[in-house]
Write an enzyme that holds these catalytic residues in place. Structure first.
Site, mmCIF file in Angstrom:
data_model
loop_
_atom_site.group_PDB
_atom_site.id
_atom_site.type_symbol
_atom_site.label_atom_id
_atom_site.label_comp_id
_atom_site.label_asym_id
_atom_site.label_seq_id
_atom_site.Cartn_x
_atom_site.Cartn_y
_atom_site.Cartn_z
ATOM 1 N N HIS A 100 0.834 -1.207 0.000
ATOM 2 C CA HIS A 100 0.000 0.000 0.000
ATOM 3 C C HIS A 100 0.869 1.257 0.000
ATOM 4 O O HIS A 100 0.686 2.158 -0.826
ATOM 5 C CB HIS A 100 -0.900 -0.034 1.242
ATOM 6 C CG HIS A 100 -1.844 1.120 1.354
ATOM 7 N ND1 HIS A 100 -3.198 0.980 1.183
ATOM 8 C CD2 HIS A 100 -1.637 2.434 1.634
ATOM 9 C CE1 HIS A 100 -3.779 2.158 1.349
ATOM 10 N NE2 HIS A 100 -2.856 3.051 1.637
ATOM 11 N N GLU A 101 1.845 1.302 0.905
ATOM 12 C CA GLU A 101 2.692 2.493 1.004
ATOM 13 C C GLU A 101 3.616 2.625 -0.203
ATOM 14 O O GLU A 101 3.946 3.734 -0.625
ATOM 15 C CB GLU A 101 3.498 2.456 2.310
ATOM 16 C CG GLU A 101 2.662 2.336 3.577
ATOM 17 C CD GLU A 101 1.544 3.361 3.709
ATOM 18 O OE1 GLU A 101 1.619 4.441 3.098
ATOM 19 O OE2 GLU A 101 0.561 3.072 4.433
#
Length: 200
Positions: A100-101
């Site tokens: 996600h990051e």
């Protein structure tokens, strides 16, 4: 504060998972390769870093409402990721959080993202939720979101994006403003699967 024995144990566990995932996870290896292609190699180090092979990740204990975050900076290649060792449930959760990051990081390096512009932020949040594994059915069950199978992925990506945009200090209108902004960008951003060719 000074790290407690329990926090140290949690950090060491997450560091071990991280090292293993960057060796074995197709998702994280793919994202690391594509970050390098946009001049943001997460393994690139300066001489002062003593040339380690560890990506720029801060692993530490955090407040109870976050599991990680992306820290944009200039130059873009010096950005980094925060992983909250006391909030990571298991190795799969770490993999999804890192992915996600890393989507945020790729967006930051590939495009001119203004993180204070709620539309830009919302678009990256929709993409990160949709592409990272963050909205897999199993992950949603652990969150007790039993919305059914129809459009579950879209519902999750929208909900996760709204929560993130609400936390942006530039969002003055709370949930209503966040929902409006996410709804405006959702169709285009959910359909944008870069750097993946497609998502099944």
């Amino acid at each position: 504060h000074e790290e407690t024995d329990e926090e140290r144990r949690q950090r060491h566990r997450v560091e071990g998972w991280r090292d293993d995932l960057f060796r074995t996870s197709p998702m994280l290896r793919f994202m690391a390769r594509h970050l390098a292609l946009v001049s943001c190699d997460p393994f690139d180090t300066t001489p002062s870093d003593n040339a380690t092979s560890t990506p720029r990740l801060e692993i530490t204990a955090c407040p109870p409402n976050i599991a990680g975050g992306f820290s944009p900076s200039e130059p873009k290649s010096s950005s980094g990721i925060l992983i909250c060792s006391n909030r990571i449930m298991d190795k799969g959760h770490l993999e999804d959080t890192l992915a996600h990051e890393m989507v945020h990081w790729w967006d930051h390096c590939r495009f001119r993202v203004d993180w204070n512009d709620l539309r830009h932020h919302a678009c990256s949040e929709v993409r990160a939720a949709a592409l990272s594994g963050d909205c897999k059915l199993g992950r949603e069950w652990t969150r007790r979101n039993y919305g059914g199978f129809t459009k579950q992925h879209q519902v999750c990506a929208r909900r996760r994006a709204v929560l993130s945009v609400m936390a942006n200090p530039a969002c003055k209108g709370g949930k209503e403003e966040a929902e409006k902004v996410v709804d405006e960008v959702f169709p285009q951003c959910f359909a944008d699967t870069r750097p993946f060719d497609e998502v099944s």
